[in-house]
Design an enzyme around this catalytic site. Structure first.
Site, PDB file in Angstrom:
ATOM      1  N   SER A   1     -14.516 -17.105-112.623  1.00  0.00           N
ATOM      2  CA  SER A   1     -13.566 -17.043-111.502  1.00  0.00           C
ATOM      3  C   SER A   1     -12.203 -17.568-111.945  1.00  0.00           C
ATOM      4  O   SER A   1     -11.172 -17.156-111.446  1.00  0.00           O
ATOM      5  CB  SER A   1     -14.069 -17.901-110.344  1.00  0.00           C
ATOM      6  N   ARG A   2     -12.210 -18.479-112.917  1.00  0.00           N
ATOM      7  CA  ARG A   2     -10.957 -19.085-113.385  1.00  0.00           C
ATOM      8  C   ARG A   2     -10.079 -18.086-114.126  1.00  0.00           C
ATOM      9  O   ARG A   2      -8.873 -18.293-114.232  1.00  0.00           O
ATOM     10  CB  ARG A   2     -11.245 -20.256-114.311  1.00  0.00           C
TER      11      ARG A   2
ATOM     12  N   LYS B   1     -23.407 -19.180-118.788  1.00  0.00           N
ATOM     13  CA  LYS B   1     -22.107 -19.749-119.184  1.00  0.00           C
ATOM     14  C   LYS B   1     -22.091 -21.245-118.834  1.00  0.00           C
ATOM     15  O   LYS B   1     -21.530 -22.050-119.559  1.00  0.00           O
ATOM     16  CB  LYS B   1     -20.948 -19.027-118.484  1.00  0.00           C
TER      17      LYS B   1
ATOM     18  N   GLY C   1     -17.908 -18.247-104.321  1.00  0.00           N
ATOM     19  CA  GLY C   1     -16.941 -17.183-104.054  1.00  0.00           C
ATOM     20  C   GLY C   1     -16.146 -16.839-105.300  1.00  0.00           C
ATOM     21  O   GLY C   1     -16.595 -17.088-106.419  1.00  0.00           O
ATOM     22  N   ALA C   2     -14.931 -16.240-105.084  1.00  0.00           N
ATOM     23  CA  ALA C   2     -14.093 -15.764-106.206  1.00  0.00           C
ATOM     24  C   ALA C   2     -14.962 -14.922-107.150  1.00  0.00           C
ATOM     25  O   ALA C   2     -15.022 -15.170-108.357  1.00  0.00           O
ATOM     26  CB  ALA C   2     -13.438 -16.932-106.935  1.00  0.00           C
ATOM     27  N   LEU C   3     -15.650 -13.970-106.564  1.00  0.00           N
ATOM     28  CA  LEU C   3     -16.673 -13.222-107.305  1.00  0.00           C
ATOM     29  C   LEU C   3     -16.078 -12.353-108.397  1.00  0.00           C
ATOM     30  O   LEU C   3     -14.983 -11.815-108.262  1.00  0.00           O
ATOM     31  CB  LEU C   3     -17.475 -12.353-106.333  1.00  0.00           C
TER      32      LEU C   3
ATOM     33  N   HIS D   1     -21.027 -12.468-111.467  1.00  0.00           N
ATOM     34  CA  HIS D   1     -21.823 -12.688-110.246  1.00  0.00           C
ATOM     35  C   HIS D   1     -22.583 -11.418-109.871  1.00  0.00           C
ATOM     36  O   HIS D   1     -23.745 -11.479-109.471  1.00  0.00           O
ATOM     37  CB  HIS D   1     -20.911 -13.043-109.058  1.00  0.00           C
TER      38      HIS D   1
ATOM     39  N   GLN E   1     -25.589 -26.812-116.396  1.00  0.00           N
ATOM     40  CA  GLN E   1     -25.930 -26.635-114.984  1.00  0.00           C
ATOM     41  C   GLN E   1     -27.299 -25.961-114.850  1.00  0.00           C
ATOM     42  O   GLN E   1     -28.139 -26.388-114.053  1.00  0.00           O
ATOM     43  CB  GLN E   1     -24.842 -25.789-114.305  1.00  0.00           C
TER      44      GLN E   1
ATOM     45  N   GLN F   1     -18.689 -31.326-106.180  1.00  0.00           N
ATOM     46  CA  GLN F   1     -18.744 -31.093-107.630  1.00  0.00           C
ATOM     47  C   GLN F   1     -17.376 -31.020-108.292  1.00  0.00           C
ATOM     48  O   GLN F   1     -17.274 -30.715-109.467  1.00  0.00           O
ATOM     49  CB  GLN F   1     -19.584 -29.853-107.944  1.00  0.00           C
TER      50      GLN F   1
HETATM   51  O1  PAF Z   1     -22.007 -22.172-110.523  1.00  0.00           O
HETATM   52  C1  PAF Z   1     -21.535 -22.302-109.369  1.00  0.00           C
HETATM   53  O2  PAF Z   1     -20.854 -21.423-108.847  1.00  0.00           O
HETATM   54  C2  PAF Z   1     -21.799 -23.585-108.592  1.00  0.00           C
HETATM   55  O3  PAF Z   1     -21.867 -24.671-109.440  1.00  0.00           O
HETATM   56  C3  PAF Z   1     -23.056 -23.482-107.686  1.00  0.00           C
HETATM   57  C4  PAF Z   1     -24.316 -23.304-108.506  1.00  0.00           C
HETATM   58  C5  PAF Z   1     -22.906 -22.339-106.710  1.00  0.00           C
HETATM   59  C6  PAF Z   1     -23.206 -24.780-106.895  1.00  0.00           C
HETATM   60  O4  PAF Z   1     -22.106 -25.028-106.079  1.00  0.00           O
END
Ligand code: PAF
Length: 290
Positions: A190-191, A154, A32-34, A38, A158, A62
């Site tokens: 989002s931050r 970014k 979320g917090a698009l 995104h 991950q 996480q």
């Molecule tokens: O990058 C993110 O927003 C998150 O780490 C993800 C991939 C949705 C997993 O919760």
């Protein structure tokens, strides 16, 4: 009109039907917090597949700090509206129980080891973070069964961890997508919602530091320590509480910055501005702007 599936199990049934129709599914996982970053992933998922689906789930596994999880911005209605405007076919949401099952009660040490790309940088500064990401993404993939899944570069470590996960799951292609930036060079995140206008402007220093390293790389310098010094020279002039500014060989990943000259390199920066933790990275190459 966007289809809102209110549990991952409902999404699983929906995706199964789509696959039976031999349609391709493009998937974007979000918390979320698009932001426009995104939406750029959604645009690609739509352009390259018959059907697109997104998920909104703030994954508690996480977050290594309870306070960060608490502070994470949440506005599901507005996110779903944005996804609808972006033209996504469906979105799914749900509870931690539905998304994580019994894993929600596990410690990150009890989860599957996320592999070599979890070593160093974000892995060192956010212990357990990548184990939590790997766990949730492997579940998300099992619900959706996408043909292609899109992730922003970014979060470079991950993306590599998810790429390695997907190598164990037949039929899922991971598409890394370029980082979107504000005018100051600040990576969209989002931050950024928590930064003042002045803070956003100050945060442009991260991009300037990476560009300084890139300029040196273009001039032929390949020694990590010298390229790192170029970044630190810029960052030390700004109002950033620095966590790290380091290089890695993206192909031969190591927990620590290599000492000998590199054939290919990426720079990574993390720091806090106005109490907001920001990360960024960039491939070093001739003519690099991103
Ligand atoms: O990058 C993110 O927003 C998150 O780490 C993800 C991939 C949705 C997993 O919760």
């Amino acid at each position: 009109m966007i289809q809102h599936l209110t549990s991952p199990q409902a999404a699983q049934r929906w995706c199964k039907k789509i696959r039976k129709q031999h349609k391709t599914i493009g998937y974007v996982a979000t918390m979320g917090a698009l932001h426009p970053g995104h939406i750029s992933l959604i645009d690609r998922a739509r352009a390259e597949n018959d059907v697109s689906i997104a998920s909104i789930f703030v994954n508690p596994l996480q977050f290594n700090k309870a306070k960060d999880l608490e502070k994470y911005p949440r506005d599901e209605a507005s996110d779903i509206k944005q996804l609808e405007i972006a033209g996504v076919t469906a979105v799914f949401t749900g509870t931690p129980e539905a998304f994580l099952g019994e894993a929600r009660n596990k410690t990150t040490q009890e989860l599957t080891d996320p592999g070599i790309y979890a070593k160093g940088l974000e892995g060192a500064h956010r212990p357990g973070h990548f184990a939590g990401v790997r766990e949730v993404v492997s579940r998300l993939f099992s619900f959706v069964g996408p043909c292609r899944s899109y992730f922003g570069e970014k979060d470079y470590q991950q993306v590599q961890i998810i790429r390695q996960l997907a190598e164990t799951l037949p039929g899922i292609e991971i598409i890394p997508c370029p980082t979107l930036r504000e005018c100051s060079g600040l990576a969209r995140s989002s931050r950024n919602l928590r930064l003042s206008e002045q803070g956003k402007h100050q945060a442009g220093i991260i991009f300037s530091a990476m560009q300084a390293a890139n300029a040196l790389w273009e001039s032929g310098v390949r020694t990590p320590r010298l390229l790192q010094s170029a970044m630190l020279g810029v960052l030390n002039e700004g109002k950033i509480e620095l966590e790290y500014a380091e290089l890695r060989d993206p192909i031969n990943w190591t927990g620590k910055q290599p000492e000998s000259d590199l054939k290919q390199a990426r720079v990574f920066v993390a720091g806090n501005i106005e109490g907001v933790r920001l990360i960024d990275n960039m491939a070093l190459s001739a003519g690099n702007q991103a």
